[in-house]
Scaffold this motif. Structure first.
Motif, PDB file in Angstrom:
ATOM      1  N   GLY A 198       0.805  -1.228   0.000  1.00 46.50           N
ATOM      2  CA  GLY A 198       0.000   0.000   0.000  1.00 46.50           C
ATOM      3  C   GLY A 198       0.837   1.277   0.000  1.00 46.50           C
ATOM      4  N   GLN A 199       2.152   1.167  -0.124  1.00 51.26           N
ATOM      5  CA  GLN A 199       3.005   2.365  -0.095  1.00 51.26           C
ATOM      6  C   GLN A 199       3.366   2.789  -1.518  1.00 51.26           C
ATOM      7  N   THR A 200       3.794   4.039  -1.662  1.00 52.18           N
ATOM      8  CA  THR A 200       4.061   4.569  -3.007  1.00 52.18           C
ATOM      9  C   THR A 200       5.364   5.364  -3.045  1.00 52.18           C
ATOM     10  N   ILE A 201       5.917   5.470  -4.250  1.00 51.32           N
ATOM     11  CA  ILE A 201       6.976   6.461  -4.508  1.00 51.32           C
ATOM     12  C   ILE A 201       6.212   7.668  -5.057  1.00 51.32           C
ATOM     13  N   LEU A 213       0.672   8.920   7.485  1.00 56.46           N
ATOM     14  CA  LEU A 213       1.760   8.839   8.463  1.00 56.46           C
ATOM     15  C   LEU A 213       1.181   8.051   9.652  1.00 56.46           C
ATOM     16  N   VAL A 214       1.719   6.856   9.875  1.00 62.73           N
ATOM     17  CA  VAL A 214       1.168   5.990  10.921  1.00 62.73           C
ATOM     18  C   VAL A 214       2.130   5.992  12.101  1.00 62.73           C
ATOM     19  N   GLY A 215       1.640   6.429  13.256  1.00 64.64           N
ATOM     20  CA  GLY A 215       2.550   6.437  14.398  1.00 64.64           C
ATOM     21  C   GLY A 215       1.980   7.202  15.575  1.00 64.64           C
ATOM     22  N   LEU A 244      16.196  15.825   7.916  1.00 59.38           N
ATOM     23  CA  LEU A 244      15.475  14.609   8.292  1.00 59.38           C
ATOM     24  C   LEU A 244      14.342  14.392   7.300  1.00 59.38           C
ATOM     25  N   GLU A 245      14.293  13.179   6.744  1.00 57.50           N
ATOM     26  CA  GLU A 245      13.122  12.792   5.948  1.00 57.50           C
ATOM     27  C   GLU A 245      12.336  11.749   6.737  1.00 57.50           C
ATOM     28  N   VAL A 246      11.031  11.936   6.841  1.00 58.64           N
ATOM     29  CA  VAL A 246      10.162  10.938   7.479  1.00 58.64           C
ATOM     30  C   VAL A 246       9.400  10.225   6.361  1.00 58.64           C
ATOM     31  N   GLY A 247       9.631   8.904   6.222  1.00 54.43           N
ATOM     32  CA  GLY A 247       8.978   8.125   5.171  1.00 54.43           C
ATOM     33  C   GLY A 247       9.938   7.845   4.024  1.00 54.43           C
ATOM     34  N   THR A 248      10.924   6.966   4.277  1.00 50.76           N
ATOM     35  CA  THR A 248      11.960   6.679   3.267  1.00 50.76           C
ATOM     36  C   THR A 248      11.361   6.062   2.007  1.00 50.76           C
ATOM     37  N   GLY A 249      10.385   5.146   2.174  1.00 51.89           N
ATOM     38  CA  GLY A 249       9.798   4.460   1.013  1.00 51.89           C
ATOM     39  C   GLY A 249      10.878   3.818   0.167  1.00 51.89           C
ATOM     40  N   SER A 250      10.956   4.230  -1.093  1.00 52.34           N
ATOM     41  CA  SER A 250      11.941   3.657  -2.022  1.00 52.34           C
ATOM     42  C   SER A 250      13.356   4.179  -1.798  1.00 52.34           C
ATOM     43  N   GLY A 251      13.470   5.344  -1.141  1.00 54.41           N
ATOM     44  CA  GLY A 251      14.787   5.988  -0.983  1.00 54.41           C
ATOM     45  C   GLY A 251      15.033   7.065  -2.035  1.00 54.41           C
ATOM     46  N   TYR A 252      14.083   7.251  -2.964  1.00 55.46           N
ATOM     47  CA  TYR A 252      14.284   8.213  -4.057  1.00 55.46           C
ATOM     48  C   TYR A 252      14.393   9.659  -3.554  1.00 55.46           C
ATOM     49  N   GLN A 253      13.433  10.062  -2.707  1.00 58.92           N
ATOM     50  CA  GLN A 253      13.483  11.431  -2.163  1.00 58.92           C
ATOM     51  C   GLN A 253      14.775  11.628  -1.364  1.00 58.92           C
ATOM     52  N   ALA A 254      15.185  10.588  -0.638  1.00 61.74           N
ATOM     53  CA  ALA A 254      16.423  10.682   0.151  1.00 61.74           C
ATOM     54  C   ALA A 254      17.617  10.929  -0.777  1.00 61.74           C
ATOM     55  N   VAL A 306       8.309  15.553   5.526  1.00 60.63           N
ATOM     56  CA  VAL A 306       7.479  14.394   5.847  1.00 60.63           C
ATOM     57  C   VAL A 306       6.770  13.980   4.565  1.00 60.63           C
ATOM     58  N   THR A 307       7.014  12.743   4.115  1.00 58.81           N
ATOM     59  CA  THR A 307       6.436  12.325   2.832  1.00 58.81           C
ATOM     60  C   THR A 307       5.278  11.347   3.064  1.00 58.81           C
ATOM     61  N   ALA A 308       4.498  11.625   4.103  1.00 59.30           N
ATOM     62  CA  ALA A 308       3.268  10.879   4.386  1.00 59.30           C
ATOM     63  C   ALA A 308       2.312  11.890   5.021  1.00 59.30           C
ATOM     64  N   ILE A 315      13.927   8.191   7.892  1.00 57.78           N
ATOM     65  CA  ILE A 315      13.354   7.206   8.811  1.00 57.78           C
ATOM     66  C   ILE A 315      12.118   6.554   8.190  1.00 57.78           C
ATOM     67  N   GLU A 316      12.037   5.233   8.295  1.00 59.80           N
ATOM     68  CA  GLU A 316      10.945   4.456   7.681  1.00 59.80           C
ATOM     69  C   GLU A 316      10.449   3.440   8.704  1.00 59.80           C
ATOM     70  N   ARG A 317       9.104   3.288   8.788  1.00 60.03           N
ATOM     71  CA  ARG A 317       8.563   2.356   9.785  1.00 60.03           C
ATOM     72  C   ARG A 317       8.546   0.910   9.298  1.00 60.03           C
ATOM     73  N   ILE A 318       8.530   0.703   7.971  1.00 64.03           N
ATOM     74  CA  ILE A 318       8.475  -0.675   7.434  1.00 64.03           C
ATOM     75  C   ILE A 318       9.901  -1.147   7.149  1.00 64.03           C
ATOM     76  N   GLY A 347      12.021   3.138  12.206  1.00 59.57           N
ATOM     77  CA  GLY A 347      11.358   3.631  13.414  1.00 59.57           C
ATOM     78  C   GLY A 347      10.132   4.454  13.090  1.00 59.57           C
ATOM     79  N   ASP A 348       9.548   5.015  14.126  1.00 61.07           N
ATOM     80  CA  ASP A 348       8.366   5.865  14.000  1.00 61.07           C
ATOM     81  C   ASP A 348       8.808   7.323  13.843  1.00 61.07           C
ATOM     82  N   GLY A 349       8.808   7.780  12.596  1.00 60.40           N
ATOM     83  CA  GLY A 349       9.278   9.132  12.304  1.00 60.40           C
ATOM     84  C   GLY A 349       8.328  10.218  12.768  1.00 60.40           C
ATOM     85  N   SER A 350       7.101   9.867  13.194  1.00 64.51           N
ATOM     86  CA  SER A 350       6.215  10.924  13.715  1.00 64.51           C
ATOM     87  C   SER A 350       6.802  11.515  14.996  1.00 64.51           C
TER      88      SER A 350
HETATM   89  N1  SAM Z   1       9.728   9.403   0.160  1.00 61.39           N
HETATM   90  C1  SAM Z   1       9.374   8.133  -0.407  1.00 61.39           C
HETATM   91  C2  SAM Z   1      10.089   7.838  -1.687  1.00 61.39           C
HETATM   92  O1  SAM Z   1      10.874   8.676  -2.158  1.00 61.39           O
HETATM   93  O2  SAM Z   1       9.880   6.732  -2.211  1.00 61.39           O
HETATM   94  C3  SAM Z   1       7.891   7.939  -0.550  1.00 61.39           C
HETATM   95  C4  SAM Z   1       7.211   7.861   0.746  1.00 61.39           C
HETATM   96  S1  SAM Z   1       5.655   7.029   0.770  1.00 61.39           S
HETATM   97  C5  SAM Z   1       4.619   8.181  -0.024  1.00 61.39           C
HETATM   98  C6  SAM Z   1       5.328   7.194   2.521  1.00 61.39           C
HETATM   99  C7  SAM Z   1       6.219   6.350   3.378  1.00 61.39           C
HETATM  100  O3  SAM Z   1       6.051   6.761   4.734  1.00 61.39           O
HETATM  101  C8  SAM Z   1       5.873   4.857   3.336  1.00 61.39           C
HETATM  102  O4  SAM Z   1       7.009   4.121   2.987  1.00 61.39           O
HETATM  103  C9  SAM Z   1       5.425   4.564   4.775  1.00 61.39           C
HETATM  104  O5  SAM Z   1       5.734   3.265   5.209  1.00 61.39           O
HETATM  105  C10 SAM Z   1       6.181   5.626   5.548  1.00 61.39           C
HETATM  106  N2  SAM Z   1       5.651   5.943   6.872  1.00 61.39           N
HETATM  107  C11 SAM Z   1       4.358   6.086   7.272  1.00 61.39           C
HETATM  108  N3  SAM Z   1       4.294   6.407   8.571  1.00 61.39           N
HETATM  109  C12 SAM Z   1       5.589   6.485   9.020  1.00 61.39           C
HETATM  110  C13 SAM Z   1       6.190   6.789  10.276  1.00 61.39           C
HETATM  111  N4  SAM Z   1       5.479   7.080  11.375  1.00 61.39           N
HETATM  112  N5  SAM Z   1       7.535   6.776  10.360  1.00 61.39           N
HETATM  113  C14 SAM Z   1       8.295   6.474   9.275  1.00 61.39           C
HETATM  114  N6  SAM Z   1       7.787   6.171   8.066  1.00 61.39           N
HETATM  115  C15 SAM Z   1       6.447   6.191   7.930  1.00 61.39           C
END
Ligand code: SAM
Length: 220
Positions: A64-67, A212-214, A89-99, A156-158, A112-115, A139-142
């Motif tokens: 359910g996650q996206t780039i 953003l789940v946390g 600090l980026e919250v939500g690494t996902g694919s790592g592209y934004q990073a 924050v990318t969520a 930081i990425e929770r998954i 971890g929980d980036g919130s």
């Molecule tokens: N920036 C990413 C990229 O370049 O691919 C896309 C991010 S995606 C839209 C959102 C990401 O935020 C998901 O990978 C999700 O698991 C993560 N996420 C959601 N809640 C989070 C939290 N509390 N802490 C860290 N990551 C979280």
């Protein structure tokens, strides 16, 4: 399926992406445009989506996650106003592209990425591409990343129901937080700038992000 397309082919897709999706829509920071030209986005999407990597759209990563859409990456990055010497600090690494984009524009990036599997995959990709200034944390980036604070910029990318106080508190003086805030169906992209003890808030446009789940975001 083997990918027989050349790096010149992908470079020309990136050049078109920057002209048609970014420069023509008002992204003007030359460093941001150059970073978007350089980072091989097709290496950050699942193998069967490579042909769509430079489309004007977000793409699924799994679970359910996206780039994010390329334009959204460029816009949020421009809003951070990076000059090159920042700790970000980026919250939500996902694919790592934004990073990776941030890694070209700032001195040090914590993402930081929770998954866990997403974080692991992103870490491997960024290593293979030679990024030495990006650290991916699970971890929980919130809650931010207190032991590395303060940050000159936080992205924050969520989508968050509100602005997590923990993130605001981890901004350096003069620092900026860029975060989508609002209901899960649509958020307002919000920029918070710290001036000493004062915080300025600007709402710059609407957007739609996965939640953003946390602790200071949405509950599970
Ligand atoms: N920036 C990413 C990229 O370049 O691919 C896309 C991010 S995606 C839209 C959102 C990401 O935020 C998901 O990978 C999700 O698991 C993560 N996420 C959601 N809640 C989070 C939290 N509390 N802490 C860290 N990551 C979280």
């Amino acid at each position: 399926m083997p990918d027989n397309r050349t790096s010149d082919y992908y470079q020309s897709l990136r050049d078109s992406m920057v002209e048609e999706q970014m420069a023509s829509r008002g992204i003007s920071d030359k460093r941001v445009l150059e970073a978007m030209r350089r980072v091989p986005r097709h290496l950050f999407v699942p193998g069967d989506r490579r042909g769509k990597a430079y489309d004007d759209a977000p793409l699924p990563l799994g679970e359910g996650q996206t780039i994010s859409q390329p334009y959204m990456v460029a816009w949020m990055t421009e809003l951070l106003g990076l000059e090159g010497d920042e700790k970000v600090l980026e919250v939500g690494t996902g694919s790592g592209y934004q990073a990776a984009i941030l890694g070209l524009l700032a001195r040090k990036v914590y993402s930081i990425e929770r998954i866990e599997w997403l974080a692991e995959q992103a870490r491997r990709r960024l290593d293979e591409l030679g990024f030495k200034n990006i650290e991916v944390v699970v971890g929980d980036g919130s809650k931010g990343l207190k032991k590395q604070a303060p940050f000159d910029a936080i992205i924050v990318t969520a989508g968050s129901p509100g602005v997590p106080q923990a993130l605001v508190e981890q901004l350096a003086d003069g620092g900026r937080l860029v975060i989508p805030v609002g209901p899960s169906t649509m958020q307002m992209l919000t920029v918070i700038t710290r001036h000493g003890a004062e915080y300025e808030t600007d709402e710059v446009g609407s957007c739609v992000f996965v939640p953003l789940v946390g602790t200071y975001g949405w509950k599970q």
